[in-house]
Design a protein around this motif. Structure first.
Motif, PDB file in Angstrom:
ATOM      1  N   HIS A   1     -55.218  60.861 -61.305  1.00 59.08           N
ATOM      2  CA  HIS A   1     -56.127  61.166 -62.414  1.00 59.08           C
ATOM      3  C   HIS A   1     -57.493  60.513 -62.163  1.00 59.08           C
ATOM      4  N   HIS A   2     -58.517  61.288 -62.433  1.00 58.03           N
ATOM      5  CA  HIS A   2     -59.881  60.738 -62.359  1.00 58.03           C
ATOM      6  C   HIS A   2     -60.696  61.342 -63.491  1.00 58.03           C
ATOM      7  N   ILE A   3     -61.438  60.501 -64.199  1.00 59.28           N
ATOM      8  CA  ILE A   3     -62.270  60.929 -65.322  1.00 59.28           C
ATOM      9  C   ILE A   3     -63.733  60.725 -64.945  1.00 59.28           C
ATOM     10  N   LEU A   4     -64.472  61.803 -65.020  1.00 59.98           N
ATOM     11  CA  LEU A   4     -65.914  61.745 -64.729  1.00 59.98           C
ATOM     12  C   LEU A   4     -66.687  61.798 -66.037  1.00 59.98           C
ATOM     13  N   PRO A   5     -67.269  60.678 -66.510  1.00 59.73           N
ATOM     14  CA  PRO A   5     -68.058  60.703 -67.753  1.00 59.73           C
ATOM     15  C   PRO A   5     -69.320  61.560 -67.578  1.00 59.73           C
ATOM     16  N   MET A   6     -69.638  62.305 -68.622  1.00 61.90           N
ATOM     17  CA  MET A   6     -70.822  63.163 -68.579  1.00 61.90           C
ATOM     18  C   MET A   6     -71.626  62.950 -69.856  1.00 61.90           C
ATOM     19  N   ASP A   7     -72.888  62.635 -69.707  1.00 55.30           N
ATOM     20  CA  ASP A   7     -73.766  62.303 -70.833  1.00 55.30           C
ATOM     21  C   ASP A   7     -74.262  63.586 -71.511  1.00 55.30           C
ATOM     22  N   LEU A  45     -57.332  66.131 -61.917  1.00 57.81           N
ATOM     23  CA  LEU A  45     -55.985  65.768 -61.482  1.00 57.81           C
ATOM     24  C   LEU A  45     -55.822  66.236 -60.048  1.00 57.81           C
ATOM     25  N   ASN A  46     -55.747  65.268 -59.151  1.00 55.32           N
ATOM     26  CA  ASN A  46     -55.673  65.557 -57.716  1.00 55.32           C
ATOM     27  C   ASN A  46     -56.838  66.431 -57.261  1.00 55.32           C
ATOM     28  N   GLY A  47     -58.041  66.136 -57.817  1.00 55.05           N
ATOM     29  CA  GLY A  47     -59.265  66.824 -57.400  1.00 55.05           C
ATOM     30  C   GLY A  47     -59.565  68.118 -58.123  1.00 55.05           C
ATOM     31  N   LYS A  48     -58.701  68.537 -59.053  1.00 58.94           N
ATOM     32  CA  LYS A  48     -58.905  69.792 -59.766  1.00 58.94           C
ATOM     33  C   LYS A  48     -59.208  69.489 -61.230  1.00 58.94           C
ATOM     34  N   ILE A  49     -60.198  70.214 -61.808  1.00 58.78           N
ATOM     35  CA  ILE A  49     -60.546  70.010 -63.212  1.00 58.78           C
ATOM     36  C   ILE A  49     -59.416  70.523 -64.092  1.00 58.78           C
ATOM     37  N   VAL A  50     -58.928  69.648 -64.965  1.00 58.71           N
ATOM     38  CA  VAL A  50     -57.872  70.019 -65.895  1.00 58.71           C
ATOM     39  C   VAL A  50     -58.459  70.411 -67.236  1.00 58.71           C
ATOM     40  N   LYS A  51     -59.303  69.569 -67.806  1.00 57.06           N
ATOM     41  CA  LYS A  51     -59.925  69.843 -69.095  1.00 57.06           C
ATOM     42  C   LYS A  51     -61.085  68.879 -69.311  1.00 57.06           C
ATOM     43  N   VAL A  52     -61.790  69.121 -70.407  1.00 58.28           N
ATOM     44  CA  VAL A  52     -62.889  68.249 -70.813  1.00 58.28           C
ATOM     45  C   VAL A  52     -62.377  67.366 -71.940  1.00 58.28           C
ATOM     46  N   LEU A  53     -62.491  66.065 -71.766  1.00 61.85           N
ATOM     47  CA  LEU A  53     -61.980  65.108 -72.750  1.00 61.85           C
ATOM     48  C   LEU A  53     -63.079  64.705 -73.725  1.00 61.85           C
ATOM     49  N   PRO A  54     -62.793  64.685 -75.032  1.00 55.09           N
ATOM     50  CA  PRO A  54     -63.778  64.226 -76.017  1.00 55.09           C
ATOM     51  C   PRO A  54     -63.850  62.704 -76.024  1.00 55.09           C
ATOM     52  N   VAL A  61     -68.704  63.025 -72.770  1.00 52.18           N
ATOM     53  CA  VAL A  61     -67.389  63.643 -72.610  1.00 52.18           C
ATOM     54  C   VAL A  61     -66.901  63.281 -71.216  1.00 52.18           C
ATOM     55  N   GLY A  62     -65.650  63.570 -70.943  1.00 53.29           N
ATOM     56  CA  GLY A  62     -65.105  63.251 -69.633  1.00 53.29           C
ATOM     57  C   GLY A  62     -64.474  64.463 -68.980  1.00 53.29           C
ATOM     58  N   LEU A  63     -64.858  64.741 -67.748  1.00 56.74           N
ATOM     59  CA  LEU A  63     -64.205  65.789 -66.969  1.00 56.74           C
ATOM     60  C   LEU A  63     -62.935  65.183 -66.361  1.00 56.74           C
ATOM     61  N   HIS A  64     -61.803  65.746 -66.745  1.00 52.94           N
ATOM     62  CA  HIS A  64     -60.514  65.215 -66.290  1.00 52.94           C
ATOM     63  C   HIS A  64     -60.098  65.945 -65.019  1.00 52.94           C
ATOM     64  N   ASP A 101     -72.494  72.605 -71.670  1.00 50.34           N
ATOM     65  CA  ASP A 101     -71.267  73.122 -71.055  1.00 50.34           C
ATOM     66  C   ASP A 101     -70.943  72.264 -69.837  1.00 50.34           C
ATOM     67  N   PRO A 102     -70.173  71.175 -70.012  1.00 48.77           N
ATOM     68  CA  PRO A 102     -69.904  70.258 -68.896  1.00 48.77           C
ATOM     69  C   PRO A 102     -69.210  70.917 -67.713  1.00 48.77           C
ATOM     70  N   ASP A 103     -68.262  71.808 -67.988  1.00 47.82           N
ATOM     71  CA  ASP A 103     -67.536  72.483 -66.906  1.00 47.82           C
ATOM     72  C   ASP A 103     -68.486  73.342 -66.071  1.00 47.82           C
ATOM     73  N   LEU A 104     -69.306  74.153 -66.739  1.00 47.67           N
ATOM     74  CA  LEU A 104     -70.278  74.990 -66.027  1.00 47.67           C
ATOM     75  C   LEU A 104     -71.308  74.132 -65.310  1.00 47.67           C
ATOM     76  N   PHE A 105     -71.719  73.048 -65.953  1.00 46.00           N
ATOM     77  CA  PHE A 105     -72.689  72.135 -65.344  1.00 46.00           C
ATOM     78  C   PHE A 105     -72.166  71.602 -64.009  1.00 46.00           C
ATOM     79  N   TYR A 106     -70.909  71.239 -63.999  1.00 53.27           N
ATOM     80  CA  TYR A 106     -70.313  70.735 -62.754  1.00 53.27           C
ATOM     81  C   TYR A 106     -70.107  71.856 -61.740  1.00 53.27           C
TER      82      TYR A 106
END
Length: 242
Positions: A37-43, A17-26, A12-15, A76-81
């Motif tokens: 915009h920056h996307i952080l891939p998460m395994d 926007l200007n350094g703030k998490i917007v949502k988790v991308l499938p 999944v990708g942590l989206h 839980d990618p958001d909590l993980f980060y």
């Protein structure tokens, strides 16, 4: 201005926007308008970790060497980060995960708590239940940083130091004692059988003849001819044969 980003299967990708998490991308291809915009891939695939050669002490001061195998995955990618499991590496767009270190620490802490509440003999005899009893504790704590611990297995639980040699001597002595006891029991059983046989023969002499007949042996019969006594006749026959 559009930018595109592809999230692959198992990720999944942590989206940001200007350094703030917007949502988790499938998984799939995503398009973004503008900059920042920056996307952080998460395994999200299951991973495994070998936690080997752990020297742990028991309640009475004994020492065990334990090796464990743990499997886990991010749920839980958001909590993980947010829990600090991802830390910057070099620059703001590159991160490294510290989850193996955290999982290692969780398992090690739970293992030490388990052994510290048991004596050496208890811990060694209950080693088969070690992984099953540790798994709920480790899994519950791992949920706090977005990790699901799927399995925990004990690869090896052995004695360390001089305890290993001492236990080997004890085991050897125990086995030798059991062997000597079994040998003595067999000898006693044999003597009882011989004694019973002797008593039966004294009470019933005819049993010997039955024994001979049952084995298929033919009785030896000697015939004497003439008027000489048996002893003299036998002696004369032997002298003639010589």
């Amino acid at each position: 201005m559009f930018t595109t980003k592809t999230i692959f299967e198992g990720f999944v990708g942590l989206h940001f926007l200007n350094g703030k998490i917007v949502k988790v991308l499938p998984r799939g291809k995503h398009r973004f308008w503008g900059s920042g915009h920056h996307i952080l891939p998460m395994d999200l695939r299951e991973k495994s970790e070998l936690i080997g050669g752990q020297e742990v002490s028991t309640q009475d001061g004994g020492s065990l060497r334990v090796s464990l195998w743990v499997c886990y995955r991010i749920v839980d990618p958001d909590l993980f980060y947010s829990s600090g499991e991802l830390t910057p590496l070099g620059n703001e767009h590159t991160f490294t995960s510290s989850s193996p270190k955290r999982i290692h620490l969780l398992v090690q802490t739970s293992l030490r708590e388990w052994t510290s509440n048991r004596s050496f003999v208890e811990a060694y005899e209950q080693r088969g239940m070690l992984a099953a009893e540790l798994l709920p504790q480790v899994a519950e704590k791992a949920k706090e940083f977005g990790i699901d611990v799927t399995s925990l297995s004990s690869l090896d639980v052995s004695m360390s130091g001089s305890l290993k040699a001492a236990y080997s001597d004890l085991l050897k002595t125990k086995i030798e004692g059991e062997t000597a006891l079994a040998r003595a029991r067999n000898e006693s059983a044999t003597m009882r059988n011989l004694l019973n046989t002797a008593r039966l023969v004294r009470e019933h002499p005819g049993l010997l003849e039955l024994r001979v007949l049952s084995t298929g042996q033919k009785p030896k019969v000697t015939f004497f001819v003439g008027s000489q006594p048996p002893q003299a006749q036998s002696a004369s026959i032997e002298s003639e044969e010589e």
